[in-house]
Design a protein around this motif. Sequence first.
Motif, short mmCIF file in Angstrom:
data_model
loop_
_atom_site.label_atom_id
_atom_site.label_comp_id
_atom_site.label_asym_id
_atom_site.label_seq_id
_atom_site.Cartn_x
_atom_site.Cartn_y
_atom_site.Cartn_z
N ASN A 6 44.13 52.66 27.13
CA ASN A 6 44.59 51.39 26.57
C ASN A 6 45.03 50.50 27.73
O ASN A 6 46.21 50.43 28.06
N PRO A 13 46.08 47.95 20.84
CA PRO A 13 45.51 48.20 19.51
C PRO A 13 46.47 47.70 18.43
O PRO A 13 47.68 47.82 18.58
N HIS A 19 42.05 52.20 22.23
CA HIS A 19 40.86 51.43 22.59
C HIS A 19 39.75 52.34 23.12
O HIS A 19 38.57 52.10 22.88
N ALA A 105 39.34 56.63 19.09
CA ALA A 105 38.88 55.25 19.05
C ALA A 105 38.43 54.99 17.61
O ALA A 105 38.02 55.92 16.90
#
Length: 131
Positions: A6, A13, A19, A105
């Motif tokens: 991330n 997020p 991510h 993810a």
Amino acid sequence: MTQAINPITIAPPFGDYNHGIKTGPVSHLVVTSGQLGLAPDGSCADDVRAQAEQCFANISAILKDAGCGPKDVIRLSAFVTDRSYFADYMAVRDAWLDGVTVRPASTLLIVCGFTREEFKVEVEATAIFGA
């Protein structure tokens, strides 16, 4: 085996996912087909939450037969037929991932429909395990 990615240079997020996911060496990759809210007897609930629960029950069965489980999932892709289904889907997804330390993810798309009109949600998973 997995590490959340991330970057601080992009927006965080906005849900309980990462991510990206970085993995170490793996010996098995499991990719499911999109799972619909079809029960073993072929029935399909009217309610989107019940359909999502069945999607994840189906994914759990596939993962179990492959020798893995939710903790091994690195990516979820989901499709719903109405934006209003977002909250119900997310609640079911988050409950299914309860206890999973590194969240996969995740992508959620709103689509115009599936092969049968009664289908409201479809979910597919990618899992890795073993080194």
